[in-house]
Design an enzyme around this catalytic site. Sequence first.
Site, PDB file in Angstrom:
ATOM      1  N   LYS A 121      45.401 106.837 120.691  1.00 45.21           N
ATOM      2  CA  LYS A 121      44.997 105.819 121.686  1.00 45.21           C
ATOM      3  C   LYS A 121      46.065 105.615 122.752  1.00 45.21           C
ATOM      4  CE  LYS A 121      42.093 103.414 118.312  1.00 45.21           C
ATOM      5  NZ  LYS A 121      42.527 104.130 117.096  1.00 45.21           N
ATOM      6  N   ARG A 122      46.484 106.697 123.367  1.00 52.19           N
ATOM      7  CA  ARG A 122      47.523 106.606 124.392  1.00 52.19           C
ATOM      8  C   ARG A 122      46.946 106.200 125.742  1.00 52.19           C
ATOM      9  NH1 ARG A 122      51.029 106.141 120.690  1.00 52.19           N
ATOM     10  NH2 ARG A 122      52.383 107.892 120.187  1.00 52.19           N
TER      11      ARG A 122
END
Length: 279
Positions: free
Chosen positions: A96-97
């Site tokens: 989840k960057r």
Amino acid sequence: METFGARLHRAVAERGPLCVGIDPHPGLLTAWGLSDDVAGLERFCATVVEAIGDRVAVVKPQSAFFERFGARGVGVLESTIRQLRDLGALTLLDVKRGDIGSTVAAYASAYLDPSSPLYVDAVTASPYLGVGSLAPMFSTAAEHGGGVFVLALTSNPEGASVQRAVGAGGRTVAQTVIDEISQLNRGAEPLGSFGLVVGATVGETGHDLDSVNGPLLAPGLGAQGGTPAGLRTVFGAALPWVLPSYSREVLGAGPDPAGLRAATERVLADCRAALGTAD
Ligand SMILES: O=c1ccn([C@@H]2O[C@H](COP(=O)(O)O)[C@@H](O)[C@H]2O)c(=O)[nH]1
């Protein structure tokens, strides 16, 4: 070069519509009789890989459970990814960057450039600095045949207050994300390489997912209360593009590899029935 969308389409045709997460929770390590340390982490991952790596279309390691052990934990993540690839599973790293574009470019190099030790087939990304800030991930993925799954309507109850907020144009934040990803996938065949994350727990979304032309990752099944039968309510006409994802529901059946395989086969059969795909 084959695109991620094409590779995923083929993997699902061969192995079925299922993603299994590797989430080595401390409680699971204990339940498996393992120590909550790097040795336990390594044993846990090796067992999961050996049990299901040759039969599941996509395996999704959750980066957080590796990062909590520092560099040695990340080392286990690297070797787990390599082992999964050797067994023919597509690897989707749940990280989840998201950040400003110049930093996203570094994340793109870390995960989507084949020369990186952490190279995976696809990653999850957060769009809350603007979908446009993820452009370096999209371009790196396109260059190397990778994929990106962008959060749209997440499975946790807290997500709705942000994701369903209505912007100046009258669209929700989530619908804006959905529309921008749909645009990236326009014309791709058999499937676009840019996916969305839509939780199996969110119920009827009131959002238009029909034109995404990319994979729709559906976490939240099992441990979070989502059910295969509920997928029709969530996804409606977009059901054929859904990739159901389970972690604890399958992992809880370990450490016996036969138990892990049986749980995988059970949830896959349930998903096939729910999605209406032939065995
Ligand atoms: O909306 C989201 C996005 C990601 N996740 C991740 O999926 C797994 C779910 O694990 P379960 O054990 O099947 O509940 C986990 O890694 C989450 O970080 C999500 O749940 N919801």
